[in-house]
Scaffold this active site. Structure first.
Site, PDB file in Angstrom:
ATOM      1  N   ARG A  15       0.874  -1.317   0.177  1.00 34.59           N
ATOM      2  CA  ARG A  15      -0.126   0.378   0.345  1.00 34.59           C
ATOM      3  C   ARG A  15       0.649   1.296  -0.461  1.00 34.59           C
ATOM      4  O   ARG A  15       2.137   0.916  -0.175  1.00 34.59           O
ATOM      5  CB  ARG A  15      -0.545   0.298   1.228  1.00 34.59           C
ATOM      6  CG  ARG A  15      -0.171  -0.550   2.228  1.00 34.59           C
ATOM      7  CD  ARG A  15      -1.364   0.083   3.754  1.00 34.59           C
ATOM      8  NE  ARG A  15      -0.549   0.418   4.713  1.00 34.59           N
ATOM      9  CZ  ARG A  15      -0.526  -0.279   6.018  1.00 34.59           C
ATOM     10  NH1 ARG A  15      -0.984  -1.756   6.232  1.00 34.59           N
ATOM     11  NH2 ARG A  15       0.477   0.000   6.909  1.00 34.59           N
ATOM     12  N   TYR A 154      11.606   7.867  15.315  1.00 29.58           N
ATOM     13  CA  TYR A 154      11.405   7.443  14.199  1.00 29.58           C
ATOM     14  C   TYR A 154      12.424   8.605  12.860  1.00 29.58           C
ATOM     15  O   TYR A 154      13.193   8.368  12.202  1.00 29.58           O
ATOM     16  CB  TYR A 154      10.346   8.027  13.751  1.00 29.58           C
ATOM     17  CG  TYR A 154       9.792   7.906  12.361  1.00 29.58           C
ATOM     18  CD1 TYR A 154       9.223   7.012  11.865  1.00 29.58           C
ATOM     19  CD2 TYR A 154       9.771   9.649  11.547  1.00 29.58           C
ATOM     20  CE1 TYR A 154       8.872   6.994  10.476  1.00 29.58           C
ATOM     21  CE2 TYR A 154       9.581   9.072  10.641  1.00 29.58           C
ATOM     22  CZ  TYR A 154       8.595   7.822   9.744  1.00 29.58           C
ATOM     23  OH  TYR A 154       8.195   8.360   7.839  1.00 29.58           O
ATOM     24  N   ILE A 187       2.726  12.697   3.338  1.00 31.60           N
ATOM     25  CA  ILE A 187       2.314  12.337   1.669  1.00 31.60           C
ATOM     26  C   ILE A 187       0.769  11.446   2.891  1.00 31.60           C
ATOM     27  O   ILE A 187       0.863  11.318   3.383  1.00 31.60           O
ATOM     28  CB  ILE A 187       3.363  11.350   1.370  1.00 31.60           C
ATOM     29  CG1 ILE A 187       4.865  11.694   1.098  1.00 31.60           C
ATOM     30  CG2 ILE A 187       2.602  10.527  -0.177  1.00 31.60           C
ATOM     31  CD1 ILE A 187       4.629  12.617   0.295  1.00 31.60           C
TER      32      ILE A 187
END
Ligand code: NAI
Length: 247
Positions: A15, A154, A187
């Site tokens: 995905r 992250y 995004i």
């Protein structure tokens, strides 16, 4: 060897950005190996690629399982007789403020986002050297370039990708192998689907082109970095973020 006969391995291809990258590379004639944890969604992407005349195969693997992941890449290289392109795209977030972040949240993100890319590049380097050609793209994030509150783990993983990619670019550049980072901004994918409207509004204020990016925006950059034409581009970080982090 024409660009059309090249074999590409794309992680997180079920995905979002990985799927868009896989579809784009297949459209340009590559045989794309679609990797992710579960076979079902990958088979759907494979069918989508084949419907438009492309070639793809499915590789169900957990990239945080180092042994299984390395074996999967080695297996693909030996079955296909080559491995030309590696896109380390799969990634996760486990956001929390520094004082609340658990060891588990730290470890999960570092293992999935950073260690997996090391494991993959190490496994892919040999077949790429044998083929005297390689294109590696590691998908980082603007968080890894400028930091982001709540993302110590992250940002560290994505920033780590930058140093690692540049080092690999130096080590094996002489073998016809390039390694670059594409760093997406915001995004529209499942990863950003649950951000509150207020956050999205303030983010849009920082993006010079006044919209969120699409997975296809990232796929276009990856397509160039992995093309035969891009042999003189290596060790670079390309922020595809609508101008959000430009200075
Ligand atoms: P997503 O959450 O929509 O898809 C992630 C993909 O990675 C899925 O296919 C998932 O199955 C796979 N994956 C996750 N953990 C895995 C594991 N242990 N083993 C195998 N596969 C695994 O994410 P999205 O938004 O498409 O992001 C792709 C990459 O782009 C990630 O590395 C992410 O950090 C990065 N990125 C995304 C941004 C965004 O705004 N969406 C911004 C900056 C970077």
């Amino acid at each position: 060897m024409s660009q059309e006969s090249r074999v590409a391995f794309v992680t997180g291809a079920s995905r979002g950005i990985g799927k868009a990258v896989a579809i784009r590379l297949a459209k340009e004639g590559r045989h794309v190996v679609l990797a992710s944890r579960s076979e079902g969604p990958l088979s759907e992407v494979k069918a989508e690629i084949e419907e438009t005349g492309g070639a793809a195969s499915v590789c169900a693997v957990d990239i945080s399982d180092r042994k299984a992941f390395a074996e999967a890449i080695e297996g693909v290289a030996s079955e296909q007789g080559r491995l030309d392109i590696l896109v380390n795209n799969a990634g996760i977030t486990r956001d929390n403020l520094l004082l609340r972040m658990s060891d588990e949240e730290w470890d999960a993100v570092i293992e999935t986002n950073l260690t997996s890319a090391f494991v993959a590049m190490r496994a892919a380097a040999r077949p790429m050297m044998k083929g005297k050609f390689g294109r590696i793209v590691n998908i980082a994030s603007t968080s890894g370039l400028v930091g982001n509150s709540g993302q110590t783990n992250y940002a560290a993983s994505k920033s780590g990708l930058v140093g690692m990619t540049r080092t690999v670019a130096r080590e094996i550049g002489g073998k016809g192998i390039t390694a670059n980072v594409v760093a997406p901004g915001f995004i529209q994918t499942d990863m950003t689907a649950n951000l509150p409207e207020s956050v999205l509004d303030s983010v849009k204020g920082l993006i010079q082109v006044k919209r969120l990016g699409s997975p296809e925006d990232i796929a276009a950059a990856v397509a160039y970095c992995t093309s035969d034409d891009a042999g003189f581009l290596t060790g670079q970080v390309i922020a595809v973020d609508g101008g959000m982090t430009m200075c």
